[in-house]
Motif scaffolding. Sequence first.
Motif, PDB file in Angstrom:
ATOM      1  N   ILE A  65       9.684   9.640 -12.608  1.00  0.00           N
ATOM      2  CA  ILE A  65       9.310   8.707 -11.535  1.00  0.00           C
ATOM      3  C   ILE A  65       8.403   9.424 -10.546  1.00  0.00           C
ATOM      4  O   ILE A  65       8.716  10.517 -10.075  1.00  0.00           O
ATOM      5  N   GLU A  66       7.269   8.772 -10.225  1.00  0.00           N
ATOM      6  CA  GLU A  66       6.271   9.357  -9.333  1.00  0.00           C
ATOM      7  C   GLU A  66       5.985   8.379  -8.198  1.00  0.00           C
ATOM      8  O   GLU A  66       5.748   7.188  -8.441  1.00  0.00           O
ATOM      9  N   LEU A  67       6.036   8.869  -6.974  1.00  0.00           N
ATOM     10  CA  LEU A  67       5.763   8.023  -5.812  1.00  0.00           C
ATOM     11  C   LEU A  67       4.264   7.760  -5.697  1.00  0.00           C
ATOM     12  O   LEU A  67       3.445   8.672  -5.846  1.00  0.00           O
ATOM     13  N   ILE A  68       3.916   6.500  -5.442  1.00  0.00           N
ATOM     14  CA  ILE A  68       2.515   6.126  -5.240  1.00  0.00           C
ATOM     15  C   ILE A  68       2.214   6.007  -3.753  1.00  0.00           C
ATOM     16  O   ILE A  68       1.178   6.460  -3.276  1.00  0.00           O
ATOM     17  N   GLY A  69       3.120   5.408  -3.013  1.00  0.00           N
ATOM     18  CA  GLY A  69       2.901   5.253  -1.582  1.00  0.00           C
ATOM     19  C   GLY A  69       3.969   4.377  -0.961  1.00  0.00           C
ATOM     20  O   GLY A  69       4.774   3.739  -1.649  1.00  0.00           O
ATOM     21  N   SER A  70       3.971   4.351   0.348  1.00  0.00           N
ATOM     22  CA  SER A  70       4.893   3.490   1.100  1.00  0.00           C
ATOM     23  C   SER A  70       4.096   2.757   2.172  1.00  0.00           C
ATOM     24  O   SER A  70       3.093   3.282   2.680  1.00  0.00           O
ATOM     25  N   PHE A  71       4.543   1.575   2.511  1.00  0.00           N
ATOM     26  CA  PHE A  71       3.753   0.721   3.394  1.00  0.00           C
ATOM     27  C   PHE A  71       4.675  -0.009   4.371  1.00  0.00           C
ATOM     28  O   PHE A  71       5.835  -0.293   4.067  1.00  0.00           O
ATOM     29  N   ASP A  72       4.116  -0.309   5.514  1.00  0.00           N
ATOM     30  CA  ASP A  72       4.730  -1.250   6.459  1.00  0.00           C
ATOM     31  C   ASP A  72       3.866  -2.499   6.453  1.00  0.00           C
ATOM     32  O   ASP A  72       2.706  -2.461   6.885  1.00  0.00           O
ATOM     33  N   LYS A  73       4.384  -3.584   5.960  1.00  0.00           N
ATOM     34  CA  LYS A  73       3.606  -4.813   5.870  1.00  0.00           C
ATOM     35  C   LYS A  73       3.683  -5.586   7.185  1.00  0.00           C
ATOM     36  O   LYS A  73       4.690  -5.539   7.884  1.00  0.00           O
ATOM     37  N   PHE A  74       2.603  -6.270   7.494  1.00  0.00           N
ATOM     38  CA  PHE A  74       2.618  -7.159   8.660  1.00  0.00           C
ATOM     39  C   PHE A  74       2.229  -8.558   8.203  1.00  0.00           C
ATOM     40  O   PHE A  74       1.532  -8.744   7.203  1.00  0.00           O
ATOM     41  N   ALA A  75       2.692  -9.545   8.937  1.00  0.00           N
ATOM     42  CA  ALA A  75       2.553 -10.940   8.514  1.00  0.00           C
ATOM     43  C   ALA A  75       1.528 -11.664   9.367  1.00  0.00           C
ATOM     44  O   ALA A  75       1.419 -11.425  10.575  1.00  0.00           O
ATOM     45  N   ALA A  76       0.767 -12.547   8.726  1.00  0.00           N
ATOM     46  CA  ALA A  76      -0.143 -13.421   9.474  1.00  0.00           C
ATOM     47  C   ALA A  76       0.640 -14.564  10.102  1.00  0.00           C
ATOM     48  O   ALA A  76       0.398 -14.957  11.243  1.00  0.00           O
ATOM     49  N   LYS A  77       1.559 -15.108   9.322  1.00  0.00           N
ATOM     50  CA  LYS A  77       2.505 -16.110   9.799  1.00  0.00           C
ATOM     51  C   LYS A  77       3.885 -15.688   9.322  1.00  0.00           C
ATOM     52  O   LYS A  77       4.018 -14.730   8.576  1.00  0.00           O
ATOM     53  N   GLU A  78       4.888 -16.389   9.731  1.00  0.00           N
ATOM     54  CA  GLU A  78       6.254 -16.021   9.355  1.00  0.00           C
ATOM     55  C   GLU A  78       6.397 -16.005   7.827  1.00  0.00           C
ATOM     56  O   GLU A  78       6.123 -17.010   7.159  1.00  0.00           O
ATOM     57  N   TYR A  79       6.790 -14.834   7.310  1.00  0.00           N
ATOM     58  CA  TYR A  79       7.031 -14.596   5.880  1.00  0.00           C
ATOM     59  C   TYR A  79       5.746 -14.560   5.042  1.00  0.00           C
ATOM     60  O   TYR A  79       5.818 -14.370   3.832  1.00  0.00           O
ATOM     61  N   ILE A  80       4.571 -14.750   5.649  1.00  0.00           N
ATOM     62  CA  ILE A  80       3.312 -14.741   4.897  1.00  0.00           C
ATOM     63  C   ILE A  80       2.594 -13.434   5.184  1.00  0.00           C
ATOM     64  O   ILE A  80       2.056 -13.225   6.263  1.00  0.00           O
ATOM     65  N   ASN A  81       2.588 -12.556   4.195  1.00  0.00           N
ATOM     66  CA  ASN A  81       2.036 -11.225   4.366  1.00  0.00           C
ATOM     67  C   ASN A  81       0.512 -11.257   4.440  1.00  0.00           C
ATOM     68  O   ASN A  81      -0.133 -12.023   3.740  1.00  0.00           O
ATOM     69  N   ALA A  82      -0.058 -10.416   5.308  1.00  0.00           N
ATOM     70  CA  ALA A  82      -1.519 -10.378   5.489  1.00  0.00           C
ATOM     71  C   ALA A  82      -2.108  -9.004   5.234  1.00  0.00           C
ATOM     72  O   ALA A  82      -3.289  -8.885   4.950  1.00  0.00           O
ATOM     73  N   GLY A  83      -1.299  -7.958   5.335  1.00  0.00           N
ATOM     74  CA  GLY A  83      -1.820  -6.614   5.156  1.00  0.00           C
ATOM     75  C   GLY A  83      -0.722  -5.592   5.313  1.00  0.00           C
ATOM     76  O   GLY A  83       0.473  -5.918   5.348  1.00  0.00           O
ATOM     77  N   CYS A  84      -1.128  -4.328   5.422  1.00  0.00           N
ATOM     78  CA  CYS A  84      -0.123  -3.267   5.513  1.00  0.00           C
ATOM     79  C   CYS A  84      -0.689  -2.056   6.231  1.00  0.00           C
ATOM     80  O   CYS A  84      -1.899  -1.917   6.413  1.00  0.00           O
ATOM     81  N   PHE A  85       0.255  -1.190   6.642  1.00  0.00           N
ATOM     82  CA  PHE A  85      -0.061   0.141   7.135  1.00  0.00           C
ATOM     83  C   PHE A  85       0.472   1.160   6.136  1.00  0.00           C
ATOM     84  O   PHE A  85       1.488   0.932   5.478  1.00  0.00           O
ATOM     85  N   PHE A  86      -0.238   2.261   6.030  1.00  0.00           N
ATOM     86  CA  PHE A  86       0.204   3.368   5.188  1.00  0.00           C
ATOM     87  C   PHE A  86       0.192   4.626   6.036  1.00  0.00           C
ATOM     88  O   PHE A  86      -0.781   4.879   6.760  1.00  0.00           O
TER      89      PHE A  86
END
Length: 810
Positions: free
Chosen positions: A508-529
């Motif tokens: 198992i190899e880690l690719i990355g981790s993210f904090d997602k943020f939403a444009a509207k409630e429960y609707i994802n728009a992007g992320c931070f790495f």
Amino acid sequence: MDLQNYADTLNEAADTIRKGTYVDQPQFIIKKGKVLDTQQEFAAFKRANITKWGAIQHVINNLERYIGQYNVTFAHIDCVKVLAFADQEFEPLTDQDLFGCIINKQQVWDSIMNPKFKFKGPMGPVLAAIHIQKNYRRFKAYSAYAQLKYLMEKATVIQRRYRLYQLKKSTRMRVRELQKESMAVWREMQEEFKHKWGDIKKSKRVEIHINSFSLSELQRLTIEKLKQKENSQIARIFSVKDPNVDVIYVCPFTLTNDVYKYYLKILELVEIDNAEKRFHIVVPENYVKFPQHYSLAQALLFSPKALKRIASIIKGGRGGQAYIVPGQNVSEADIKLSVALAVPILCGEPEKSNLYSTKSGAKRIFQQADVPTPIAAYDIYDSQEFFMSLARLIAHNLFVHTWIFKIDDEVNGRGHASLHVETVKTIVELRKRKLEMTETVIEKICEVVKKVLPKKIRIAQPNLYRNWEEYIAQFCRIGGVIEAAPMCPANMLASPSIAFFIEPDGNIELIGSFDKFAAKEYINAGCFFPQTSLPQMNLMTISKAIGSVLYDKGVIGHVTIDLVSFPDPATLAVTGGEGSQKQPPHPLFWATDINCGLSDYATVCLFFDILMEGRLDPQTGDYSIEVVKDPEDFADREFEVKGSQSQGNNAGSSGGAGVGSSNQNNFFEQRNFMYCRYLHHPGLAAIQYKTFFHMCRLESISFDMEKRSGSTFVLSDCLQSGVIAMLTIGVHRRVTVNFMVEALNFIQNQAGVIPPRVAIENERTDEVAMADVIHRVRLIHKAFESKGKKAAGTQPNLKGDKISFMSEIL
């Protein structure tokens, strides 16, 4: 007296014949069924044919019998035809033959066929009886025939349908046999691929990237800009960073020359050897002939020229094993592609991968991996079961304020809905009274829930499901889960994700981790790495815990797990809530979802990594690059200085610039990125490609290759499509947000005001408005600015880039 009248009548008839129409033909007369044998013409006819009078008499008798049946006064008989029939002694005479001997056919025909005169002859009653019997028998025979015909038609239909059924059945059996044979070949190929993976990953190989949206047809029909979203993972081409890897990228449509050169230029800037020869873009030639909602795998399967080109590239390349890197779901079309190209797929059993990618299937994996999950009920397929499950969950967990509903096979929040029970009076009263939850109370809650849900339900995508009835119908048809939302304010929630790769040999190899943020409630728009919501978590520990369970189930390839992090409710009151100055404890988390496929965020890590040329810490998820500077210049910058011991700990990390360097001026500086994956602005269609990037340079919207920071675009199509994605990279998260705000403002200035979407009747779409994304990014930027003002004058924190993500969302 009678004899005298008869003689007179005969004479009159003879005179009529002599003087009338029929004088030219040799003939005699039959009056009322009897031959006028006293007539001179008849006597002459008899004398002339005395030698064969017996045969002639037979014909005359038949004529007398035939005509005597009807009310025929005079019938003029043609002697020539009588002689002709007399020569045919042994052939029976029909009524038609006898009627042909009559000269005055019209007068005789009226007497024979006219019902008014037909039955007035000597044989009238007999003929009438015969006629009645004949018609009755005909009626009975016709009725029996009609019934038989009807039955025969129905029997024919049944036989035809049965034969068709048998044919379909045999065809299905044959198709199943072929599918079994195909699956047997595919499984054998997969087993061989797993067995040889240790050698494959160390040698030259060819990756065929097909980001096909192999979802249901209804889902594909409701995805806005489907082709552009299928091409959103074009950053897969940056897998050529590995010198052993050649890439064949299957694109859902023909890329413009500008977009192709854009990515080729990036590969040249990062000094990839033979970039143009090491990645190939293949487009299914028949994609324009199929409906727009066809998946990429389906279009490629029915494009023989594209398949031949892929096969020729594999054969004529640098050699090595070729394999397919699929999209989010693996369908039957992907398996057929694998067999047609004779290359394995980097995935497990499709049925298992797709099952564990559902909301209900993920719960089973989390339970076996002993990972915390929210209070939930899953595998719900009936409306009554839904209401009873929700009532029981509410009854036994009255402290929960919000319940979330998720449809099993939906992605990106498309199938989410929620119910806030703190506004339901019955629930509020039950909390106050603290009653024992008996079956009666649960049934009462169930009745209340049935009444309030249609009014109080909040559907995340109202353009997909217009009302509660449509939503619950789809929920019960596909199946779904009911989950409890964490007990904390919405602005203290975070949505981290972890992407990792399960190799065919189980590593198992880690690719990355993210904090997602939403444009509207429960609707994802992007992320931070990288993710900072769970600062003390060892990412490899949870990745191995879940990855090992998935591997035991037969799942390999790329996997992304979604979490939700929140402060511990037990310590939240002790620390004084969200406005307290005390250091909060490490937050808790729940695992909520699994995506067995290469996600958009995991793909953009390839773009980020090839630009940075740094390394990823598999324990913390932090990414750092090597910087050569004088240490005195670091006073006002946020650098993470790592000594030889720290470098030794990271020796197994991915990436790679001189981990064991002895140069004392080499420092490792952290890098973060912010990614908005889908920005749709119709005004972009009016901007020329060269003009757009010329304005980018003038407005300083660019990426600095020396400092390894700035803004860059992820182009999934030409600007005329109106779709673009943004990637901003900086030393810490605040910098990336500043870059993103500047880039979004630039796009708005160039493309103009975002026009309001024109609603089309009965249209179903999942588009996320760019205005919502911009609004959320500005809120995040405002949160950073506020924290920056509060922190002014204090000692800067080396981990200052890890501002709590909980306060950035709402």
